[in-house]
Motif scaffolding. Sequence first.
Motif, PDB file in Angstrom:
ATOM      1  N   LYS A 158       0.868  -1.120   0.117  1.00 56.94           N
ATOM      2  CA  LYS A 158       0.134   0.153  -0.060  1.00 56.94           C
ATOM      3  C   LYS A 158       0.895   1.297   0.027  1.00 56.94           C
ATOM      4  O   LYS A 158       0.747   2.295  -0.809  1.00 56.94           O
ATOM      5  N   ALA A 159       1.907   1.162   1.097  1.00 56.98           N
ATOM      6  CA  ALA A 159       2.805   2.394   0.854  1.00 56.98           C
ATOM      7  C   ALA A 159       3.564   2.513  -0.314  1.00 56.98           C
ATOM      8  O   ALA A 159       3.639   3.752  -0.765  1.00 56.98           O
ATOM      9  N   GLN A 160       4.005   1.436  -1.104  1.00 56.41           N
ATOM     10  CA  GLN A 160       4.687   1.817  -2.459  1.00 56.41           C
ATOM     11  C   GLN A 160       3.933   2.104  -3.504  1.00 56.41           C
ATOM     12  O   GLN A 160       4.221   3.078  -4.093  1.00 56.41           O
ATOM     13  N   PHE A 210      10.101  -6.097 -12.591  1.00 53.12           N
ATOM     14  CA  PHE A 210       9.135  -5.592 -11.916  1.00 53.12           C
ATOM     15  C   PHE A 210       8.400  -7.012 -11.510  1.00 53.12           C
ATOM     16  O   PHE A 210       7.242  -7.058 -10.550  1.00 53.12           O
ATOM     17  N   LYS A 211       8.920  -8.048 -11.889  1.00 48.18           N
ATOM     18  CA  LYS A 211       8.162  -9.461 -11.222  1.00 48.18           C
ATOM     19  C   LYS A 211       8.462  -9.895  -9.815  1.00 48.18           C
ATOM     20  O   LYS A 211       7.765 -10.376  -9.085  1.00 48.18           O
ATOM     21  N   TYR A 212       9.712  -9.272  -9.524  1.00 48.95           N
ATOM     22  CA  TYR A 212      10.339  -9.631  -8.074  1.00 48.95           C
ATOM     23  C   TYR A 212      10.527  -8.267  -7.537  1.00 48.95           C
ATOM     24  O   TYR A 212      11.131  -8.431  -6.307  1.00 48.95           O
ATOM     25  N   ASN A 213      10.018  -7.088  -8.119  1.00 50.71           N
ATOM     26  CA  ASN A 213      10.322  -5.668  -7.277  1.00 50.71           C
ATOM     27  C   ASN A 213       8.692  -5.344  -6.733  1.00 50.71           C
ATOM     28  O   ASN A 213       7.948  -5.548  -7.357  1.00 50.71           O
ATOM     29  N   SER A 214       8.997  -4.990  -5.411  1.00 54.62           N
ATOM     30  CA  SER A 214       7.554  -4.551  -4.894  1.00 54.62           C
ATOM     31  C   SER A 214       6.799  -3.237  -5.802  1.00 54.62           C
ATOM     32  O   SER A 214       5.736  -3.067  -5.619  1.00 54.62           O
ATOM     33  N   ALA A 215       7.891  -2.567  -6.607  1.00 57.36           N
ATOM     34  CA  ALA A 215       7.161  -1.688  -7.349  1.00 57.36           C
ATOM     35  C   ALA A 215       6.307  -2.082  -8.547  1.00 57.36           C
ATOM     36  O   ALA A 215       6.764  -3.076  -8.883  1.00 57.36           O
ATOM     37  N   HIS A 250      15.297   2.292  -3.765  1.00 59.00           N
ATOM     38  CA  HIS A 250      14.382   3.372  -3.837  1.00 59.00           C
ATOM     39  C   HIS A 250      13.013   2.607  -4.170  1.00 59.00           C
ATOM     40  O   HIS A 250      12.269   3.402  -4.570  1.00 59.00           O
ATOM     41  N   SER A 251      12.798   1.450  -3.729  1.00 62.18           N
ATOM     42  CA  SER A 251      11.350   0.865  -3.565  1.00 62.18           C
ATOM     43  C   SER A 251      11.224   0.301  -2.059  1.00 62.18           C
ATOM     44  O   SER A 251      12.093  -0.086  -1.477  1.00 62.18           O
ATOM     45  N   ILE A 309      15.840  -1.251   0.914  1.00 64.65           N
ATOM     46  CA  ILE A 309      16.170   0.153   1.837  1.00 64.65           C
ATOM     47  C   ILE A 309      15.712   0.125   3.176  1.00 64.65           C
ATOM     48  O   ILE A 309      16.259   0.531   4.140  1.00 64.65           O
ATOM     49  N   VAL A 310      14.451  -0.420   3.375  1.00 65.08           N
ATOM     50  CA  VAL A 310      13.658  -0.151   4.836  1.00 65.08           C
ATOM     51  C   VAL A 310      14.566  -1.072   5.771  1.00 65.08           C
ATOM     52  O   VAL A 310      14.741  -0.588   6.967  1.00 65.08           O
ATOM     53  N   SER A 311      14.656  -2.324   5.302  1.00 70.59           N
ATOM     54  CA  SER A 311      15.559  -3.197   6.227  1.00 70.59           C
ATOM     55  C   SER A 311      16.939  -2.619   6.413  1.00 70.59           C
ATOM     56  O   SER A 311      17.595  -2.881   7.357  1.00 70.59           O
ATOM     57  N   LEU A 312      17.542  -2.123   5.479  1.00 71.76           N
ATOM     58  CA  LEU A 312      18.941  -1.511   5.528  1.00 71.76           C
ATOM     59  C   LEU A 312      18.998  -0.512   6.507  1.00 71.76           C
ATOM     60  O   LEU A 312      19.883  -0.217   7.376  1.00 71.76           O
ATOM     61  N   CYS A 313      17.935   0.459   6.556  1.00 71.04           N
ATOM     62  CA  CYS A 313      17.878   1.673   7.639  1.00 71.04           C
ATOM     63  C   CYS A 313      17.462   1.080   9.101  1.00 71.04           C
ATOM     64  O   CYS A 313      18.176   1.559   9.898  1.00 71.04           O
ATOM     65  N   LEU A 314      16.596  -0.016   8.981  1.00 72.54           N
ATOM     66  CA  LEU A 314      16.479  -0.557  10.316  1.00 72.54           C
ATOM     67  C   LEU A 314      17.707  -1.347  10.872  1.00 72.54           C
ATOM     68  O   LEU A 314      18.190  -1.151  12.217  1.00 72.54           O
TER      69      LEU A 314
END
Length: 525
Positions: free
Chosen positions: A95-97, A332-337, A401-402, A410-415
């Motif tokens: 939803k966020a993406q 895009f088959k394996y990208n959340s975007a 950037h997704s 990137i979310v996991s890297l930030c965490l």
Amino acid sequence: MDEGTELSMSIAHIVQRLKGSHLHSQIERQAKDCLHRPEIKLESLKEDVRSFLKTSGWEKKLQNAIYRELHIQLPPSHPTAPLEHLKEPLAYMRKAQASWEKRILKSLNSMSTELGVPLARKRPGAEQKELTNKWNEMGTDEPDLSRFRPVYAPKDFLEVLISLRNPNHDSCEDVSARSHWGLIQVPLNVRDIPQLRQAHAELNLSSGQLGIDDLAHVHPDLFENDYVQIGKKVVMEQDSAAAQQYSRRGCPTGLRADLWALILNSTNQLQDMMHYEQLRAGVIQHNLLVDNLIYKDVKLTASNDDYYFVFEDFLYQVLLCFSRDTAVLEHFKYNSATPPKSYLHGKVGDEEYAVVYPPNGVIPFHGFSMYVAPLCFLYNEPSKLYSVFREMYIRYFFRLHSISSSFSGIVSLCLQFERLLQTHLPQLFYHLRQIGAQPLRIAFKWMVRAFSGYLSTDQLLLLWDRILGYDSLEVVAVLAAAVFAFRAENLMEVTSLASAEAVLADLSTLKVIPLIQIFLFATAI
């Protein structure tokens, strides 16, 4: 699903993917041609053909192609699982993406409307001719880009990540109050130091490393000479898996270009060169609004960089071709975007007239050109540079950037960055938080670019060796935490965000491998 079912599904998927490939038709042709050879006997036909393909190097090429497919295919899942769940299993992340994508596309469309610049137009004949003539010196052109602005910058993206919440998670259930210190408030599993040590065993203090042992006052015979000889053998063997394993301890400068291309299975054969020429023809025929964003980004970033300004022309060539490459849509088959869509003129809202825009489905943002710039040091042939960059992007850079729950996202890297700092430097984290200098606000711009433009080039390439070697971006989060650890003493003295940023403004003198090693293997647990 049991292991046997998973394996057979993976095999079926890979066979299906390779069946229509150029490699498949090449191997088929070779198998037919070899039937006329005297050593091929009718009674042992199958074994003889297989033996011929092995000795002539085609088996190795097939192995490398399979190895590549294993790296980019979706993880095994239930056969009835919907596609969107395969792209991203968590609904709130999806939803966020989707909401972020709408925002970017709206920004792009409003720019097109405000400036009166169409999203795409055919170039007149004179303009096509002019662009063809100056293709290798586009950097000398000075178009007026003052009206164009980047669609978004990393700091805008960070605000979206900070606002992420899992609606099903009650944060008061957390064992540690420390989890609330950071900006990222989503419950994802990230590895701590003991797990990172296990995963990055080749980086331990007793293993020889390029980036340390080649710089020490040690006779090269003790490490470097032997290591380079092994590297040459790996390149000669043309084995992707061996090249990836070798890269974990760094690639020698003279072999790096070949090793990276081998790991990525980027062969740059005749069909790759022809594909690049087709993309180039597409750039010459049509002008896209995103071309201006690419020009602007290169002018704002690489052109002002002491290391990369000389590659300005290469960057335009690669990025303009990349924007037209529909083969990128495959990831895009394996990208959340999901690739953004626009409508043909006058057909807004009619799905029949919806087209992916830009054709590769990737809208460039501020700093995007820095994913390509370091590769210019390795490859001076545009088609080779292009195919390596495209492969790097669809394996790694898109994750930066997704919005996703991927452990390399990137979310996991930030965490992971925040957890490492909170666990091992709690006083520093608390101090920076108290003065309004949340560490992630400083480190995010490094991580979103995988440190490109922040480290000296030789150090950046040593870092990217490890990204390729471990097939993971985790080492980026580890380095970001290690930089804070290295400058901890000075950071404990600062009293504002501005002064904290000043302490960390120049990373060009850092040696990355010693920092990562010390943080991972010399930190008390």
